[in-house]
Scaffold this active site. Sequence first.
Site, PDB file in Angstrom:
ATOM      1  N   TRP A   6       5.836  17.328  23.844  1.00  0.00           N
ATOM      2  CA  TRP A   6       7.104  17.374  23.131  1.00  0.00           C
ATOM      3  C   TRP A   6       7.009  17.937  21.718  1.00  0.00           C
ATOM      4  O   TRP A   6       7.751  18.847  21.340  1.00  0.00           O
ATOM      5  CB  TRP A   6       7.765  15.988  23.102  1.00  0.00           C
ATOM      6  N   ASP A  41       6.417  16.196  28.823  1.00  0.00           N
ATOM      7  CA  ASP A  41       7.624  15.487  28.372  1.00  0.00           C
ATOM      8  C   ASP A  41       8.871  16.107  29.017  1.00  0.00           C
ATOM      9  O   ASP A  41       8.797  16.758  30.065  1.00  0.00           O
ATOM     10  CB  ASP A  41       7.664  15.507  26.836  1.00  0.00           C
ATOM     11  N   ASP A  42       9.991  15.936  28.411  1.00  0.00           N
ATOM     12  CA  ASP A  42      11.313  16.325  28.933  1.00  0.00           C
ATOM     13  C   ASP A  42      11.365  17.798  29.378  1.00  0.00           C
ATOM     14  O   ASP A  42      10.657  18.639  28.827  1.00  0.00           O
ATOM     15  CB  ASP A  42      12.350  16.096  27.817  1.00  0.00           C
ATOM     16  N   CYS A  91      17.042  13.030  27.593  1.00  0.00           N
ATOM     17  CA  CYS A  91      17.639  13.336  26.285  1.00  0.00           C
ATOM     18  C   CYS A  91      18.007  14.812  26.174  1.00  0.00           C
ATOM     19  O   CYS A  91      18.883  15.183  25.402  1.00  0.00           O
ATOM     20  CB  CYS A  91      16.699  12.910  25.173  1.00  0.00           C
ATOM     21  N   LYS A 117       6.220   8.258  30.976  1.00  0.00           N
ATOM     22  CA  LYS A 117       6.975   7.955  29.751  1.00  0.00           C
ATOM     23  C   LYS A 117       8.435   7.843  30.158  1.00  0.00           C
ATOM     24  O   LYS A 117       9.005   8.785  30.724  1.00  0.00           O
ATOM     25  CB  LYS A 117       6.781   9.082  28.727  1.00  0.00           C
ATOM     26  N   ASP A 119      12.218   7.180  29.058  1.00  0.00           N
ATOM     27  CA  ASP A 119      13.082   7.281  27.880  1.00  0.00           C
ATOM     28  C   ASP A 119      14.386   6.494  28.071  1.00  0.00           C
ATOM     29  O   ASP A 119      14.598   5.847  29.109  1.00  0.00           O
ATOM     30  CB  ASP A 119      13.346   8.776  27.609  1.00  0.00           C
ATOM     31  N   ARG A 172       7.518   2.139  22.654  1.00  0.00           N
ATOM     32  CA  ARG A 172       7.860   2.699  21.347  1.00  0.00           C
ATOM     33  C   ARG A 172       8.508   1.602  20.501  1.00  0.00           C
ATOM     34  O   ARG A 172       9.354   0.849  20.986  1.00  0.00           O
ATOM     35  CB  ARG A 172       8.806   3.876  21.528  1.00  0.00           C
ATOM     36  N   ASP A 176      12.114   8.666  16.664  1.00  0.00           N
ATOM     37  CA  ASP A 176      11.232   9.824  16.832  1.00  0.00           C
ATOM     38  C   ASP A 176      10.586  10.257  15.518  1.00  0.00           C
ATOM     39  O   ASP A 176      11.264  10.418  14.498  1.00  0.00           O
ATOM     40  CB  ASP A 176      12.036  11.014  17.368  1.00  0.00           C
TER      41      ASP A 176
HETATM   42  C1  GAL Z   1      13.352  11.283  22.818  1.00  0.00           C
HETATM   43  C2  GAL Z   1      11.955  10.737  22.745  1.00  0.00           C
HETATM   44  C3  GAL Z   1      11.031  11.871  22.380  1.00  0.00           C
HETATM   45  C4  GAL Z   1      11.121  12.943  23.433  1.00  0.00           C
HETATM   46  C5  GAL Z   1      12.568  13.398  23.614  1.00  0.00           C
HETATM   47  C6  GAL Z   1      12.728  14.334  24.797  1.00  0.00           C
HETATM   48  O1  GAL Z   1      14.231  10.276  23.157  1.00  0.00           O
HETATM   49  O2  GAL Z   1      11.899   9.704  21.795  1.00  0.00           O
HETATM   50  O3  GAL Z   1       9.702  11.392  22.243  1.00  0.00           O
HETATM   51  O4  GAL Z   1      10.622  12.446  24.656  1.00  0.00           O
HETATM   52  O5  GAL Z   1      13.422  12.302  23.809  1.00  0.00           O
HETATM   53  O6  GAL Z   1      14.049  14.773  24.960  1.00  0.00           O
END
Ligand code: GAL
Length: 380
Positions: A6, A41-42, A91, A117, A119, A172, A176
């Site tokens: 990320w 990640d995302d 997200c 992970k 979210d 967490r 962020d």
């Molecule tokens: C946030 C998260 C980040 C990252 C992001 C991806 O909510 O805290 O670490 O994963 O989303 O969209």
Amino acid sequence: MGWNSWNAYSIAVDETKIKDAADMLVETGMRDAGYEFLVVDDTWMAEDLADDGRFEPHPEDFPSGIADLAEYVHDRGLKFGIYSSAGTETCAGYPASIGNERLHAEQFAEWGVDYLKYDNCGDHRGRDALDRYAAMGEALAEVDREIVYAICEWGDNEPWEWARNAGGQLWRTTGDILPKWRATEDDAYGLGVVEIVDEMADPQIARANGPDGWNDPDMLHVGNGPGSGQAQLDDLDVSEEFPEVEQRTHFSFWCLWSAPLMAGNDLREMDATTKAILTNEDAIAIDQDPLGVQGTRDRVYGDREVWSKPLADRGAAVILFNRGEREVEIETHVEEIDLAAEADEYRVEDVWSDESWTTSDEIGSVVEPHGVAFYRVGPA
Ligand code: GAL
């Protein structure tokens, strides 16, 4: 310990970058220093779930599929992690796992996923956090594969009180992280390093830590700055370099807290300074100390702070922190810090300079603005 896509790449992640990251973790020595989990990640998923509710990989960015990618990562002696959300969407607006927890946990296990992970974005369908996170925790516990469960609800519902019971191994504690000292009102979200330091000073949070579950103050921004993916692609005010002194403070605190160390820099461009911080053996040994205690703040006097934590060898790790804007001298004493051993003389080892000396009582240093002195202390 590991690396997550990320902070380096944000929504511009793809399988080539992940394969490169796997290769670079090996080539740079990061894997051998302990960075074992490689987490995507995302935005790895297609824009819609399949008709049966299963995930499909993003067709352009992950054309070879996730099982193939996991194998590539495993072949390099690493573990493979992935990302979803306890809501209808991630997200970044991709489909997520609420209502499909079992199906998705099974799919992750089939693919060879070792870490999830999870979210907090999307619609929660009226379900509270514990309910949503426990549903995935139970689903992961039922599949035929060990999958580390990383809860990411940003500390909104005091997860340190319940995340273990939801099956989480880490959670967490905070919003962020940004590659800077303090967030400004021009940042759409996020916290600077010193703001996370202040949130992690909460004794309620600290006492929940380790060794069977971990407070996670978010991933590392060591080696990042205005050019990193998160800074470029999100609505953030990151225009200045992230000074080395602040990066060392960032890493030192994460180690003092026994925090998960998830690097987030572009490994293809890692310079010697970044590598020296991320692979400092003495710092990592303090982070990975078997007691797993989160270091706490022993004293504040103005801009000067003393933090410490006990270590398994009855020694202590100590941070002398200068949060101010001018150089100051900071001093502590062996009685003030979390030191179990009793001796006439103690050895002080400086994590960053590699120097060491002995003392019978005082431990002090001149510390630069936003800097730390970081020591390991034990009987001489
Ligand atoms: C946030 C998260 C980040 C990252 C992001 C991806 O909510 O805290 O670490 O994963 O989303 O969209």
